[in-house]
Scaffold this motif. Sequence first.
Motif, PDB file in Angstrom:
ATOM      1  N   VAL A 329      -9.343  -4.528   0.093  1.00  0.00           N
ATOM      2  CA  VAL A 329      -8.942  -6.113  -0.066  1.00  0.00           C
ATOM      3  C   VAL A 329      -7.903  -6.436  -0.741  1.00  0.00           C
ATOM      4  O   VAL A 329      -7.074  -7.217  -0.309  1.00  0.00           O
ATOM      5  N   PRO A 330      -7.538  -5.975  -2.154  1.00  0.00           N
ATOM      6  CA  PRO A 330      -6.246  -6.359  -2.841  1.00  0.00           C
ATOM      7  C   PRO A 330      -5.144  -5.873  -2.094  1.00  0.00           C
ATOM      8  O   PRO A 330      -4.128  -6.577  -1.976  1.00  0.00           O
ATOM      9  N   LEU A 331      -5.168  -4.676  -1.387  1.00  0.00           N
ATOM     10  CA  LEU A 331      -4.088  -4.159  -0.553  1.00  0.00           C
ATOM     11  C   LEU A 331      -3.961  -5.119   0.729  1.00  0.00           C
ATOM     12  O   LEU A 331      -2.699  -5.291   1.020  1.00  0.00           O
ATOM     13  N   LEU A 332      -4.986  -5.330   1.324  1.00  0.00           N
ATOM     14  CA  LEU A 332      -4.681  -6.369   2.555  1.00  0.00           C
ATOM     15  C   LEU A 332      -4.171  -7.528   1.995  1.00  0.00           C
ATOM     16  O   LEU A 332      -3.343  -8.329   2.866  1.00  0.00           O
ATOM     17  N   THR A 333      -4.600  -8.280   0.649  1.00  0.00           N
ATOM     18  CA  THR A 333      -3.869  -9.725   0.358  1.00  0.00           C
ATOM     19  C   THR A 333      -2.575  -9.243   0.217  1.00  0.00           C
ATOM     20  O   THR A 333      -1.828 -10.294   0.567  1.00  0.00           O
ATOM     21  N   LEU A 334      -2.085  -8.090  -0.548  1.00  0.00           N
ATOM     22  CA  LEU A 334      -0.521  -7.881  -0.739  1.00  0.00           C
ATOM     23  C   LEU A 334       0.115  -7.790   0.500  1.00  0.00           C
ATOM     24  O   LEU A 334       1.308  -8.240   0.846  1.00  0.00           O
ATOM     25  N   PHE A 335      -0.600  -6.954   1.502  1.00  0.00           N
ATOM     26  CA  PHE A 335      -0.002  -6.800   2.806  1.00  0.00           C
ATOM     27  C   PHE A 335       0.301  -8.208   3.453  1.00  0.00           C
ATOM     28  O   PHE A 335       1.174  -8.500   4.213  1.00  0.00           O
ATOM     29  N   GLN A 336      -0.398  -9.247   3.296  1.00  0.00           N
ATOM     30  CA  GLN A 336      -0.439 -10.485   3.977  1.00  0.00           C
ATOM     31  C   GLN A 336       0.747 -11.194   3.456  1.00  0.00           C
ATOM     32  O   GLN A 336       1.420 -11.975   4.102  1.00  0.00           O
ATOM     33  N   VAL A 337       0.770 -11.301   2.290  1.00  0.00           N
ATOM     34  CA  VAL A 337       1.942 -11.836   1.220  1.00  0.00           C
ATOM     35  C   VAL A 337       3.278 -11.298   2.010  1.00  0.00           C
ATOM     36  O   VAL A 337       4.252 -12.108   2.351  1.00  0.00           O
ATOM     37  N   ILE A 338       3.385 -10.070   2.124  1.00  0.00           N
ATOM     38  CA  ILE A 338       4.446  -9.449   2.547  1.00  0.00           C
ATOM     39  C   ILE A 338       4.779  -9.974   4.191  1.00  0.00           C
ATOM     40  O   ILE A 338       6.058 -10.321   4.400  1.00  0.00           O
ATOM     41  N   CYS A 339       3.845  -9.804   4.968  1.00  0.00           N
ATOM     42  CA  CYS A 339       3.863 -10.246   6.352  1.00  0.00           C
ATOM     43  C   CYS A 339       4.327 -11.816   6.553  1.00  0.00           C
ATOM     44  O   CYS A 339       5.184 -12.034   7.355  1.00  0.00           O
ATOM     45  N   GLN A 340       3.761 -12.720   5.807  1.00  0.00           N
ATOM     46  CA  GLN A 340       4.086 -14.064   5.778  1.00  0.00           C
ATOM     47  C   GLN A 340       5.602 -14.286   5.527  1.00  0.00           C
ATOM     48  O   GLN A 340       5.968 -15.413   6.053  1.00  0.00           O
ATOM     49  N   HIS A 341       6.185 -13.455   4.714  1.00  0.00           N
ATOM     50  CA  HIS A 341       7.527 -13.682   4.408  1.00  0.00           C
ATOM     51  C   HIS A 341       8.692 -12.859   4.820  1.00  0.00           C
ATOM     52  O   HIS A 341       9.754 -12.638   4.505  1.00  0.00           O
ATOM     53  N   THR A 342       8.094 -12.398   5.973  1.00  0.00           N
ATOM     54  CA  THR A 342       9.123 -11.209   6.804  1.00  0.00           C
ATOM     55  C   THR A 342       8.973 -11.901   8.132  1.00  0.00           C
ATOM     56  O   THR A 342       8.026 -11.615   8.765  1.00  0.00           O
ATOM     57  N   GLU A 343      10.058 -12.072   8.643  1.00  0.00           N
ATOM     58  CA  GLU A 343       9.973 -12.938  10.047  1.00  0.00           C
ATOM     59  C   GLU A 343       9.518 -11.791  11.068  1.00  0.00           C
ATOM     60  O   GLU A 343       8.834 -12.338  11.938  1.00  0.00           O
ATOM     61  N   ARG A 344       9.805 -10.715  11.134  1.00  0.00           N
ATOM     62  CA  ARG A 344       9.299  -9.844  12.136  1.00  0.00           C
ATOM     63  C   ARG A 344       7.897  -9.473  12.200  1.00  0.00           C
ATOM     64  O   ARG A 344       7.343  -9.117  13.111  1.00  0.00           O
TER      65      ARG A 344
END
Length: 357
Positions: A329-344
């Motif tokens: 879950v911590p890794l998923l939270t971190l991955f979500q932050v990256i996805c939200q600020h990466t246009e693609r």
Amino acid sequence: MDINSNHKSGWATRIIAILAVLYTLQVARDVILPITLALIFALLLAPAVSRLQTLGLPRSLAAIILITLGLGVISGAVYVLASPASDWLQRVPEAISVLRDQLSNVNSDSSNVDAASRSIDSLAKEFSTSSKDPQLTQVVIADAGWRSDLGEIAKNFGVYGTLSIILLFFLLTSGDALMRRFIRSLPTQRDKAVVTRIAELAQTQMSRYLMTITAVNIAVGATTTFGLWLADFPDPALWGAIAALLRYIPYLGVSITMILFTIVSAVSYSNPIAIVSAPLSYGLFTAFVGQFIDPFVHGMRFSLNPIVVFLWIFFWGWLWGAPGVLLAVPLLTLFQVICQHTERLLPVAHIIGDAHE
């Protein structure tokens, strides 16, 4: 034709790259896992280090104080709970025997089959013994069993845990400077702004998530310990600590805890009502916490898709075992932050869920 072939080759390249990354994550687990642990704890402790630095403490001293306090709490908990945990590990064969007796009482047919199979096994042993040369001595090499595995796990935990702590110290003391140098090396101002925003949000959201869920889990563990103590449940502090730890695993953690409570109750009590009281009470309590306390504490900041969370937990459990389940879950939270600020990657962020800042 060339466009289609280029498109297919592009997809093939992506698939090969994904498979290569998965293979690397699994093969290099012993190297990547300590680094991942250090990164997550660095995101958790970095705000506290910055606050202590504003009070006039050197950053290195602040990092040492926080790491020492964390290790002291963990060591104290292990020291207190090691003895009852060892006793219950010794009682595993007894628990299996009791559960087998309980199941055989429920299903008489299966008990008859077991009795018949035991008779056949004993008869076969008698025949095999009578046919052997009495002068020959049979040598049986005993398997070391779970104690050897537990010793190997403890040794690996000590080695890689030490590496994680050393890396955590350097990340807390020099991580910000390294990140600033990396951002300055980016070619465009837009890239610098995006990476800066991702780093700030990753640190803020990860720290808030881990702090809030840790506070809730400690409260749940303490309440569970008190309730088990009132019910005269054996070793309530041990099972309360296990309940708090397993709550870091969404959905599966509560189920595993209820199964453990059922097994301990079946070993400790003969009354069916007493056997089901502890697991059912804990299930109702955690259902209340999940419906009312968790949304209030988290402020609905993290709304992850439960299907994605479930599959993500299974994926990291398959890849890294029990540590992967805890870190999922911590890794998923971190991955979500990256996805939200990466246009693609915005479509992926919408599939994972919406995180409100």
